[in-house]
Design a protein around this motif. Structure first.
Motif, PDB file in Angstrom:
ATOM      1  N   TYR A  13       0.835  -1.202   0.000  1.00  0.00           N
ATOM      2  CA  TYR A  13       0.000   0.000   0.000  1.00  0.00           C
ATOM      3  C   TYR A  13       0.872   1.257   0.000  1.00  0.00           C
ATOM      4  N   GLN A  17       1.121   4.300  -2.723  1.00  0.00           N
ATOM      5  CA  GLN A  17       0.900   5.685  -2.320  1.00  0.00           C
ATOM      6  C   GLN A  17       2.059   6.576  -2.724  1.00  0.00           C
ATOM      7  N   SER A  20       1.771   7.704  -6.284  1.00  0.00           N
ATOM      8  CA  SER A  20       0.620   8.511  -6.678  1.00  0.00           C
ATOM      9  C   SER A  20       0.966   9.996  -6.731  1.00  0.00           C
TER      10      SER A  20
END
Length: 48
Positions: A13, A17, A20
């Motif tokens: 995760y 992130q 992004s």
């Protein structure tokens, strides 16, 4: 204590992130990078 699967999920995760556009702020990136490294060390120590 968290299981290895939970740690791996969190690690993946964080990797997503970091890639992004919303996480382009330098301090946020630095924080997530350090946290990701710490999770990576935990995973490595579990397999040594």
């Amino acid at each position: 204590m968290r299981t290895e699967a939970e740690i791996r999920d969190q690690y993946e995760y964080l990797c997503e992130q970091l890639e992004s556009e919303e996480m382009r702020h330098d301090r946020v990136r630095m924080l997530f990078t350090h946290y990701r490294r710490a999770l990576g060390w935990v995973l490595e120590e579990e397999h040594i």
